[in-house]
Design a protein around this motif. Structure first.
Motif, mmCIF file in Angstrom:
data_model
loop_
_atom_site.group_PDB
_atom_site.id
_atom_site.type_symbol
_atom_site.label_atom_id
_atom_site.label_comp_id
_atom_site.label_asym_id
_atom_site.label_seq_id
_atom_site.Cartn_x
_atom_site.Cartn_y
_atom_site.Cartn_z
ATOM 1 N N MET A 1 -52.309 -12.423 -56.861
ATOM 2 C CA MET A 1 -51.470 -13.400 -57.549
ATOM 3 C C MET A 1 -50.111 -13.450 -56.851
ATOM 4 N N ARG A 2 -49.711 -14.622 -56.395
ATOM 5 C CA ARG A 2 -48.495 -14.784 -55.587
ATOM 6 C C ARG A 2 -47.317 -15.169 -56.483
ATOM 7 N N ILE A 3 -46.184 -14.501 -56.265
ATOM 8 C CA ILE A 3 -45.030 -14.648 -57.160
ATOM 9 C C ILE A 3 -43.768 -14.916 -56.355
ATOM 10 N N VAL A 4 -42.941 -15.819 -56.857
ATOM 11 C CA VAL A 4 -41.597 -16.050 -56.330
ATOM 12 C C VAL A 4 -40.599 -15.613 -57.396
ATOM 13 N N ASP A 24 -51.433 -3.822 -57.694
ATOM 14 C CA ASP A 24 -52.276 -4.267 -56.591
ATOM 15 C C ASP A 24 -52.615 -5.748 -56.667
ATOM 16 N N ASP A 25 -52.670 -6.299 -57.886
ATOM 17 C CA ASP A 25 -53.071 -7.702 -58.034
ATOM 18 C C ASP A 25 -51.888 -8.658 -57.986
ATOM 19 N N LEU A 26 -50.681 -8.149 -57.784
ATOM 20 C CA LEU A 26 -49.478 -8.986 -57.750
ATOM 21 C C LEU A 26 -48.801 -8.850 -56.389
ATOM 22 N N GLU A 27 -48.371 -9.985 -55.860
ATOM 23 C CA GLU A 27 -47.680 -9.976 -54.563
ATOM 24 C C GLU A 27 -46.442 -10.878 -54.636
ATOM 25 N N GLY A 43 -41.945 -24.715 -52.474
ATOM 26 C CA GLY A 43 -42.524 -25.669 -51.541
ATOM 27 C C GLY A 43 -43.233 -24.993 -50.385
ATOM 28 N N GLU A 44 -42.698 -23.868 -49.933
ATOM 29 C CA GLU A 44 -43.275 -23.166 -48.790
ATOM 30 C C GLU A 44 -44.489 -22.336 -49.164
ATOM 31 N N HIS A 45 -44.414 -21.624 -50.305
ATOM 32 C CA HIS A 45 -45.453 -20.652 -50.636
ATOM 33 C C HIS A 45 -46.424 -21.121 -51.718
ATOM 34 N N VAL A 46 -46.042 -22.112 -52.530
ATOM 35 C CA VAL A 46 -46.856 -22.585 -53.672
ATOM 36 C C VAL A 46 -47.424 -21.375 -54.427
ATOM 37 N N PRO A 47 -46.573 -20.624 -55.102
ATOM 38 C CA PRO A 47 -47.017 -19.395 -55.777
ATOM 39 C C PRO A 47 -47.819 -19.694 -57.045
ATOM 40 N N ASP A 48 -48.394 -18.648 -57.600
ATOM 41 C CA ASP A 48 -49.069 -18.772 -58.894
ATOM 42 C C ASP A 48 -48.072 -18.699 -60.044
ATOM 43 N N ARG A 115 -44.509 -2.981 -68.278
ATOM 44 C CA ARG A 115 -45.789 -3.635 -68.556
ATOM 45 C C ARG A 115 -45.615 -4.952 -69.299
ATOM 46 N N GLU A 116 -44.510 -5.084 -70.056
ATOM 47 C CA GLU A 116 -44.269 -6.339 -70.769
ATOM 48 C C GLU A 116 -44.072 -7.487 -69.776
ATOM 49 N N LEU A 117 -43.298 -7.240 -68.722
ATOM 50 C CA LEU A 117 -43.076 -8.256 -67.703
ATOM 51 C C LEU A 117 -44.369 -8.531 -66.933
ATOM 52 N N ILE A 118 -45.087 -7.480 -66.589
ATOM 53 C CA ILE A 118 -46.328 -7.644 -65.838
ATOM 54 C C ILE A 118 -47.340 -8.464 -66.628
ATOM 55 N N GLU A 119 -47.493 -8.166 -67.913
ATOM 56 C CA GLU A 119 -48.445 -8.901 -68.739
ATOM 57 C C GLU A 119 -48.016 -10.347 -68.948
ATOM 58 N N ALA A 120 -46.702 -10.582 -69.011
ATOM 59 C CA ALA A 120 -46.212 -11.961 -69.141
ATOM 60 C C ALA A 120 -46.553 -12.763 -67.888
ATOM 61 N N VAL A 121 -46.383 -12.148 -66.725
ATOM 62 C CA VAL A 121 -46.723 -12.818 -65.463
ATOM 63 C C VAL A 121 -48.213 -13.150 -65.428
ATOM 64 N N ARG A 122 -49.039 -12.196 -65.789
ATOM 65 C CA ARG A 122 -50.488 -12.434 -65.790
ATOM 66 C C ARG A 122 -50.872 -13.504 -66.811
ATOM 67 N N SER A 123 -50.199 -13.491 -67.959
ATOM 68 C CA SER A 123 -50.520 -14.452 -69.016
ATOM 69 C C SER A 123 -50.213 -15.880 -68.594
ATOM 70 N N VAL A 124 -49.010 -16.127 -68.047
ATOM 71 C CA VAL A 124 -48.662 -17.499 -67.673
ATOM 72 C C VAL A 124 -49.518 -17.983 -66.504
#
Length: 219
Positions: A1-4, A24-27, A43-48, A115-124
């Motif tokens: 999962m790609r993140i900016v 491991d599943d977050l980059e 625009g450059e990376h089109v993250p998740d 974990r709250e932030l990590i789960e929020a990222v995965r949820s959205v």
């Protein structure tokens, strides 16, 4: 999962990056410190997912919210996690105006567990939503206040006209600010007076009373 990540504070930005990069599943593919940098990175990376502060350069007002609204139009598949110090409906309402799917609003001071932030990222990223309970309470209180306000019956344009009147502007100045003719401004004013319960009593300045009602509703 790609993140900016977009955050003007170096320490916060690097702290968020470190928390997310440990999974491991977050980059984290890019970090930036302002709105132009965020839009360029998207625009450059089109993250998740985009994780963003609300107030950043260039104006330190609501850049994070602006970005979320723009991404909803240009990249509807990108989830957005907003990190804020403020449980303010003025920020949360426009963020959620087009729907809560893929949106999270978290308060920095209440993030005690990474974990709250990590789960929020995965949820959205999955199209879900996470809203801090304190923000929900603020939104509910704001909604109740709005329904009980004497301004509740005004149209958005009438509210705009009244807001400019409250700044001491003449009808002509209001018209210039809103790109309306002076006659159109007068029409809006004559329409909003009865909605506020202000009749044509000779001993009452309806314009002053309307301004007082407007100001009291802002408290």
């Amino acid at each position: 999962m790609r993140i900016v990540i977009a955050e003007d504070s170096l320490l916060v930005r690097e702290g968020v990056r470190r928390v997310l990069d440990l999974r491991d599943d977050l980059e984290v593919v890019a970090t930036c410190a302002d709105l132009p940098g965020l839009l360029a990175a998207v625009g450059e990376h089109v993250p998740d997912v985009v994780v963003t502060d609300i107030r950043m350069p260039p104006t330190f007002t609501d850049e994070g919210i602006q970005a979320a609204i723009r991404l909803h139009q240009t990249h509807p598949g990108i989830g957005v996690v907003v990190l804020s110090q403020y449980a303010e409906p003025a920020y949360a309402t426009p963020l959620l105006a087009s729907g809560s799917a893929g949106r999270a609003y978290l308060l920095k001071e209440r993030l005690s567990d990474p974990r709250e932030l990590i789960e929020a990222v995965r949820s959205v990223a999955r199209g879900g939503s996470v809203i801090d309970p304190a923000v929900v309470e603020a939104l509910v209180a704001d909604s109740i206040h709005a329904r009980s306000s004497p301004l509740a019956g005004l149209t958005p344009r009438e509210r705009e006209v009244l807001a400019h009147i409250a700044q001491g502007k003449s009808n002509a100045a209001v018209g210039m600010a809103l790109s309306l003719t002076e006659r159109a401004v007068e029409k809006h004013i004559n329409t909003l007076f009865p909605k506020l319960g202000l009749g044509p009593e000779p001993d009452i300045n309806r314009r002053v009373m309307a301004v007082l009602l407007y100001l009291s509703a802002q408290v």
